[in-house]
Scaffold this motif. Structure first.
Motif, PDB file in Angstrom:
ATOM      1  N   LEU A  41      35.309-132.097 -14.470  1.00 32.12           N
ATOM      2  CA  LEU A  41      36.036-131.564 -15.625  1.00 32.12           C
ATOM      3  C   LEU A  41      35.234-131.663 -16.912  1.00 32.12           C
ATOM      4  N   THR A  42      34.381-132.700 -17.049  1.00 37.33           N
ATOM      5  CA  THR A  42      33.649-132.907 -18.299  1.00 37.33           C
ATOM      6  C   THR A  42      32.412-133.752 -18.040  1.00 37.33           C
ATOM      7  N   ARG A  43      31.433-133.614 -18.943  1.00 38.60           N
ATOM      8  CA  ARG A  43      30.245-134.474 -18.931  1.00 38.60           C
ATOM      9  C   ARG A  43      30.213-135.369 -20.167  1.00 38.60           C
ATOM     10  N   ALA A  87      52.408-144.167  -4.142  1.00 37.45           N
ATOM     11  CA  ALA A  87      52.213-143.059  -3.206  1.00 37.45           C
ATOM     12  C   ALA A  87      52.797-141.770  -3.770  1.00 37.45           C
ATOM     13  N   ALA A  88      53.994-141.857  -4.344  1.00 34.70           N
ATOM     14  CA  ALA A  88      54.611-140.667  -4.927  1.00 34.70           C
ATOM     15  C   ALA A  88      53.844-140.198  -6.158  1.00 34.70           C
ATOM     16  N   LEU A  89      53.350-141.146  -6.950  1.00 31.32           N
ATOM     17  CA  LEU A  89      52.618-140.794  -8.158  1.00 31.32           C
ATOM     18  C   LEU A  89      51.372-139.968  -7.844  1.00 31.32           C
ATOM     19  N   LEU A  90      50.664-140.321  -6.782  1.00 34.39           N
ATOM     20  CA  LEU A  90      49.429-139.616  -6.447  1.00 34.39           C
ATOM     21  C   LEU A  90      49.669-138.178  -6.019  1.00 34.39           C
ATOM     22  N   ALA A  91      50.916-137.851  -5.688  1.00 31.17           N
ATOM     23  CA  ALA A  91      51.209-136.464  -5.344  1.00 31.17           C
ATOM     24  C   ALA A  91      51.012-135.537  -6.542  1.00 31.17           C
ATOM     25  N   ILE A  92      51.162-136.067  -7.751  1.00 30.89           N
ATOM     26  CA  ILE A  92      51.041-135.231  -8.957  1.00 30.89           C
ATOM     27  C   ILE A  92      49.598-134.759  -9.160  1.00 30.89           C
ATOM     28  N   PRO A  93      48.604-135.669  -9.240  1.00 28.47           N
ATOM     29  CA  PRO A  93      47.235-135.161  -9.392  1.00 28.47           C
ATOM     30  C   PRO A  93      46.742-134.409  -8.156  1.00 28.47           C
ATOM     31  N   ALA A  94      47.253-134.778  -6.964  1.00 31.55           N
ATOM     32  CA  ALA A  94      46.849-134.032  -5.765  1.00 31.55           C
ATOM     33  C   ALA A  94      47.295-132.577  -5.863  1.00 31.55           C
ATOM     34  N   ALA A  95      48.537-132.362  -6.310  1.00 35.80           N
ATOM     35  CA  ALA A  95      49.031-131.002  -6.491  1.00 35.80           C
ATOM     36  C   ALA A  95      48.265-130.293  -7.604  1.00 35.80           C
ATOM     37  N   ALA A  96      47.976-131.021  -8.699  1.00 30.91           N
ATOM     38  CA  ALA A  96      47.218-130.420  -9.797  1.00 30.91           C
ATOM     39  C   ALA A  96      45.817-130.018  -9.357  1.00 30.91           C
ATOM     40  N   ASP A 100      44.224-126.286  -9.272  1.00 34.83           N
ATOM     41  CA  ASP A 100      43.174-126.183 -10.287  1.00 34.83           C
ATOM     42  C   ASP A 100      43.742-126.451 -11.683  1.00 34.83           C
ATOM     43  N   ALA A 101      44.587-127.462 -11.796  1.00 28.77           N
ATOM     44  CA  ALA A 101      45.222-127.796 -13.071  1.00 28.77           C
ATOM     45  C   ALA A 101      44.920-129.229 -13.501  1.00 28.77           C
ATOM     46  N   LEU A 102      43.881-129.845 -12.941  1.00 24.72           N
ATOM     47  CA  LEU A 102      43.519-131.198 -13.330  1.00 24.72           C
ATOM     48  C   LEU A 102      43.024-131.237 -14.769  1.00 24.72           C
ATOM     49  N   SER A 103      43.208-132.380 -15.424  1.00 25.72           N
ATOM     50  CA  SER A 103      42.706-132.569 -16.784  1.00 25.72           C
ATOM     51  C   SER A 103      42.375-134.044 -16.980  1.00 25.72           C
ATOM     52  N   ILE A 104      41.567-134.340 -17.971  1.00 24.55           N
ATOM     53  CA  ILE A 104      41.213-135.728 -18.278  1.00 24.55           C
ATOM     54  C   ILE A 104      42.443-136.531 -18.681  1.00 24.55           C
ATOM     55  N   PRO A 105      43.325-136.018 -19.550  1.00 28.37           N
ATOM     56  CA  PRO A 105      44.542-136.803 -19.871  1.00 28.37           C
ATOM     57  C   PRO A 105      45.388-137.119 -18.639  1.00 28.37           C
ATOM     58  N   LEU A 106      45.469-136.169 -17.699  1.00 27.46           N
ATOM     59  CA  LEU A 106      46.250-136.429 -16.478  1.00 27.46           C
ATOM     60  C   LEU A 106      45.597-137.531 -15.655  1.00 27.46           C
ATOM     61  N   SER A 172      41.742-132.497  -3.780  1.00 22.56           N
ATOM     62  CA  SER A 172      42.983-133.247  -3.582  1.00 22.56           C
ATOM     63  C   SER A 172      42.926-134.184  -2.384  1.00 22.56           C
ATOM     64  N   VAL A 173      41.917-134.031  -1.526  1.00 25.67           N
ATOM     65  CA  VAL A 173      41.881-134.798  -0.269  1.00 25.67           C
ATOM     66  C   VAL A 173      41.820-136.307  -0.507  1.00 25.67           C
ATOM     67  N   PRO A 174      40.927-136.838  -1.374  1.00 26.98           N
ATOM     68  CA  PRO A 174      40.913-138.303  -1.566  1.00 26.98           C
ATOM     69  C   PRO A 174      42.208-138.832  -2.163  1.00 26.98           C
ATOM     70  N   LEU A 175      42.863-138.043  -3.008  1.00 25.55           N
ATOM     71  CA  LEU A 175      44.128-138.488  -3.585  1.00 25.55           C
ATOM     72  C   LEU A 175      45.220-138.546  -2.527  1.00 25.55           C
ATOM     73  N   VAL A 176      45.232-137.565  -1.635  1.00 27.80           N
ATOM     74  CA  VAL A 176      46.207-137.577  -0.540  1.00 27.80           C
ATOM     75  C   VAL A 176      45.943-138.766   0.386  1.00 27.80           C
TER      76      VAL A 176
END
Length: 445
Positions: A41-43, A87-96, A100-106, A172-176
């Motif tokens: 996402l960023t350097r 476990a439930a929390l990680l579903a959010i960044p996995a879905a993002a 293709d909706a990941l972000s640094i704040p997330l 999303s694979v490592p998050l899942v």
């Protein structure tokens, strides 16, 4: 028969060990995957630092309060709920990531909340284990040795390579994978045997209870010594970690693979140290063993500072890792054996918070010394700090103090005398009536 009971770990420990091993494997995956995801996402170094720093904030902000809450709650329920929520929390960044909706704040928010869940899980697990094992010092050392060894193998050896490789299959694979590890851990922890809940302290405010836990640590010299050891050690070790990659590149001529092998040597030493910790404590005495491992850490870092060859540096890191691994079995086992159950969560979280608060000072110290005086200087400073800490804590964690604390804990856990139970209003069974003796036969005429 009594000896067999003292040397056999209960069946429930196997499920706790499996749960923590699976969870540690997931932690290792995420520890390697989150920075890699951030790099997609960023350097910007500051943005990357925000994601890393977010994972340390819960201990700094809520460490002691979290311990006070754990001392109010059922420890087993706290553990499985914390892992289920993670476990439930990680579903959010996995879905993002999939959308293709990941972000640094997330990612920073997820890192913070995962660490907050880890605060509650780790503190509750630390408080649950002595209740499960009846506060037996021998069993606690054996159990912590197995837990520490499995954690090192899962999060230090298996997890990071998997976390580095899995993003190639999809972001999303490592998050899942980590979410699955938390779910499995939650299911296993929920099947653990129940232990007595802490004594309710509803009349005291949460803040007052948190202060009571912290003051308990600072007033007890043995507990203070056990808390200062990782706090001062973290300043030294983080100072080393801050410049270790640069030191390996500039002074040892190592590339990325060689640097990875250095870290592997340290992890291998930690695994070995966790394995012989119990033997070391029995042979030398707990206090003497803690002093010896502290001295070995200082000498090993001094050897690293003077190293000019990669093999010498690797050997120094392996020796240092072994001493650290032994310490991280012996010290928590002693703390779990001597601290009352009602205070265990607060004492554990206070000690962990002191160590976490010390880490930023180590990073600043290492960066400043390397910039001003060269890349070897932080290593020499870290060795001096570790050896000075050894001299200080050796007077606080003597064998005499350890034995006195263990005797006091055993006396406190012993059943109260019958007179004390009667004064406390406890019902006691009435003694059986003594039969009257039969009349003597009349003398013969």
């Amino acid at each position: 028969m009594t000896e067999a009971v003292r040397t056999e770990l209960p069946a429930g420990f196997g499920r706790l060990w499996t749960a923590q091993t699976v969870s540690s494997l997931g932690d290792g995956v995420t520890h390697a995957a989150l920075p890699l995801l951030a790099l997609t996402l960023t350097r910007d170094p500051m943005a990357l630092a925000v994601v890393t720093a977010a994972g340390t904030l819960p201990w700094l902000l809520f460490g002691v309060l979290g311990g006070a809450l754990v001392d109010r709650w059922d420890r087993r329920r706290t553990m499985w709920v914390a892992d289920a929520v993670r476990a439930a929390l990680l579903a959010i960044p996995a879905a993002a990531a999939a959308l293709d909706a990941l972000s640094i704040p997330l990612l920073a928010t997820v890192a913070f909340l995962l660490a907050l869940g880890g605060l509650f899980f780790d503190t509750a697990a630390t408080a649950y284990l002595p209740d499960l094992l009846g506060r037996d010092p021998v069993l606690l050392e054996r159990a912590n040795s197995r837990l520490r060894g499995a954690q090192t193998a899962a999060s230090g050896f298996a997890g990071p390579p998997a976390g580095s490789a899995l993003p190639a299959l999809g972001r999303s694979v490592p998050l899942v994978a980590d979410a699955v590890s938390f779910a499995v851990s939650a299911l296993l922890v929920r099947t653990l045997p129940a232990v007595p809940r802490p004594v309710p302290q509803a009349r005291e405010s949460l803040l007052r209870q948190a202060r009571a836990g912290a003051s308990y640590v600072f007033r007890d010299r043995l507990l203070l010594g056990l808390a200062l050891r990782p706090a001062v050690g973290n300043i030294a070790f983080v100072a080393v970690e801050t410049v270790l990659a640069l030191f390996a590149h500039e002074r040892l001529g190592l590339g990325a693979l060689g640097f990875g092998l250095l870290l592997t040597a340290e992890a291998a030493g930690g695994l070995l140290g966790a394995g012989f910790a119990s033997l070391l404590g029995r042979r030398l005495g707990t206090g003497t063993a803690l002093t010896c491992t502290a001295a070995v850490e200082g000498v090993a870092v001094l050897g690293l500072a003077t190293a000019t060859y990669p093999y010498t540096a690797g050997l120094s890191l392996a020796v240092c890792g072994a001493a650290m691994g032994a310490t991280m079995v012996i010290a928590p086992s002693l703390r779990q054996a001597i601290v009352p159950a009602a205070l265990m969560g607060r004492v554990a979280s206070t000690s962990r918070m002191l160590a976490m608060c010390a880490a930023p000072f180590g990073a600043l110290l290492g960066g400043w010394l390397a910039t001003a005086h060269g890349v070897r200087t932080p290593l020499y400073a870290a060795a001096g700090l570790l050896l000075a800490m050894t001299a200080l804590t050796a007077t606080l964690t003597t064998d005499r103090r350890v034995e006195a604390a263990l005797r006091a804990a055993a006396a406190a856990a012993a059943p109260a005398p019958e007179s004390d139970r009667r004064r406390a209003g406890e019902a006691t069974p009435e003694p059986a009536p003594t039969p009257e003796p039969a009349p003597a036969p009349a003398p013969a005429a």
